[in-house]
Scaffold this active site. Structure first.
Site, PDB file in Angstrom:
ATOM      1  N   HIS A   1     -22.712 -61.753 -47.126  1.00  0.00           N
ATOM      2  CA  HIS A   1     -22.876 -61.433 -45.708  1.00  0.00           C
ATOM      3  C   HIS A   1     -24.083 -62.193 -45.160  1.00  0.00           C
ATOM      4  O   HIS A   1     -25.138 -62.222 -45.802  1.00  0.00           O
ATOM      5  CB  HIS A   1     -23.084 -59.920 -45.552  1.00  0.00           C
ATOM      6  CG  HIS A   1     -23.190 -59.503 -44.127  1.00  0.00           C
ATOM      7  ND1 HIS A   1     -22.080 -59.331 -43.315  1.00  0.00           N
ATOM      8  CD2 HIS A   1     -24.265 -59.248 -43.347  1.00  0.00           C
ATOM      9  CE1 HIS A   1     -22.469 -58.993 -42.110  1.00  0.00           C
ATOM     10  NE2 HIS A   1     -23.788 -58.931 -42.097  1.00  0.00           N
TER      11      HIS A   1
ATOM     12  N   GLU B   1     -26.633 -69.254 -48.433  1.00  0.00           N
ATOM     13  CA  GLU B   1     -25.470 -68.544 -48.984  1.00  0.00           C
ATOM     14  C   GLU B   1     -24.889 -69.323 -50.152  1.00  0.00           C
ATOM     15  O   GLU B   1     -24.549 -68.753 -51.192  1.00  0.00           O
ATOM     16  CB  GLU B   1     -24.383 -68.367 -47.916  1.00  0.00           C
ATOM     17  CG  GLU B   1     -24.723 -67.399 -46.811  1.00  0.00           C
ATOM     18  CD  GLU B   1     -23.546 -67.235 -45.852  1.00  0.00           C
ATOM     19  OE1 GLU B   1     -22.395 -67.171 -46.301  1.00  0.00           O
ATOM     20  OE2 GLU B   1     -23.795 -67.173 -44.633  1.00  0.00           O
TER      21      GLU B   1
HETATM   22  C1  GRF Z   1     -19.986 -66.774 -44.319  1.00  0.00           C
HETATM   23  O1  GRF Z   1     -20.983 -66.860 -43.357  1.00  0.00           O
HETATM   24  C2  GRF Z   1     -20.056 -65.463 -45.044  1.00  0.00           C
HETATM   25  O2  GRF Z   1     -21.355 -64.975 -45.159  1.00  0.00           O
HETATM   26  C3  GRF Z   1     -19.243 -64.552 -44.159  1.00  0.00           C
HETATM   27  O3  GRF Z   1     -18.183 -65.347 -43.695  1.00  0.00           O
HETATM   28  C4  GRF Z   1     -18.589 -66.714 -43.693  1.00  0.00           C
HETATM   29  C5  GRF Z   1     -17.584 -67.468 -44.482  1.00  0.00           C
HETATM   30  O4  GRF Z   1     -17.794 -68.853 -44.431  1.00  0.00           O
HETATM   31  N1  GRF Z   1     -18.801 -63.368 -44.880  1.00  0.00           N
HETATM   32  P1  GRF Z   1     -17.001 -69.808 -45.384  1.00  0.00           P
HETATM   33  O5  GRF Z   1     -15.512 -69.580 -45.137  1.00  0.00           O
HETATM   34  O6  GRF Z   1     -17.384 -69.488 -46.798  1.00  0.00           O
HETATM   35  O7  GRF Z   1     -17.409 -71.203 -44.993  1.00  0.00           O
END
Ligand code: GRF
Length: 221
Positions: free
Chosen positions: A129, A194
């Site tokens: 998240h 992330e």
């Molecule tokens: C990310 O920002 C994640 O934190 C959220 O949804 C987004 C997904 O991005 N849950 P991706 O599809 O991995 O590029």
């Protein structure tokens, strides 16, 4: 002497030789790509067994195919197949169990999960998240943080429970909000972290040696 993981009150993903993960996506799949890279570079010791998308046009599907990973499309709009959310989740569980997936990684999977799914993978579904939870759960977390004017936000990997973005926290990483930021520059800075954080958290969970004490996920005890 049982290890902490073997005690009945400490439900954990545990540590065994099954390192099979499944990744669920709905769109871009950049976190999926980070997981694929980490495995390829041997920074993450996991077997990516399957990538499942609820959207046939998810860009992440191509990333999986390019990496030679099996893809499965379960289109939630197909009401002939999936009359209810539970029907949909039963099929998700069937596909994942058939491939002996031990840890399910949500990576931008835009669906609320039912008890059917949660009960099939106790403490073995994980999500990423884009905020420092419990601040800014739900959608548009980057906008929420920017609009609120916080100086720090970040990324959180957490176990998935019935509470939206509310399960035990596995790992977090802070990200500064700069004065010149708009939502897009902030979101990009968070996304980069992330991609670093998610493989680390997956590795931690697969390695075992952790336990839950209430909401707290502990690795040193
Ligand atoms: C990310 O920002 C994640 O934190 C959220 O949804 C987004 C997904 O991005 N849950 P991706 O599809 O991995 O590029």
């Amino acid at each position: 002497m049982p290890t902490p993981n073997e005690e009945p009150n400490h439900r954990t993903v545990g540590s065994d030789r099954n390192r099979r993960i499944g990744v669920l996506i709905s769109g871009r799949g950049s976190n999926l790509q980070a997981i694929i890279h980490a495995i390829a570079e041997r920074k993450l010791n996991a077997d990516l067994a399957v990538v499942i998308s609820n959207r046939p046009d998810a860009a992440g599907l191509k990333r999986a195919r390019d990496a030679g990973v099996e893809t499965v499309i379960l289109d939630h709009t197909d009401k002939a197949k999936f009359a209810t959310r539970e029907d949909y989740d039963r099929e998700l569980v069937r596909v994942l169990k058939e491939r002996q997936v031990r840890l399910v990684c949500l990576a931008g999977f835009m669906r609320l999960l039912t008890k059917v799914f949660l009960d099939a993978f106790p403490n073995a579904i994980v999500n990423i998240h884009p905020s420092l939870l419990p601040s800014f759960p739900g959608t548009n977390a980057q906008y929420q943080a920017w609009e609120h004017g916080v100086k720090w936000t970040g990324a959180t990997v957490h176990l998935v429970t019935t509470e939206l973005d509310g399960g035990p926290i596995v790992l977090q990483e802070p990200v500064p909000v700069k004065d010149g930021d708009d939502v897009d520059t902030l979101a990009a800075r968070i996304l980069e972290r992330e991609h670093h954080l998610y493989p680390l958290a997956i590795q931690l969970l697969l390695n075992g040696g952790w336990r839950l004490e209430g909401r707290r996920l502990l690795t040193r005890f």
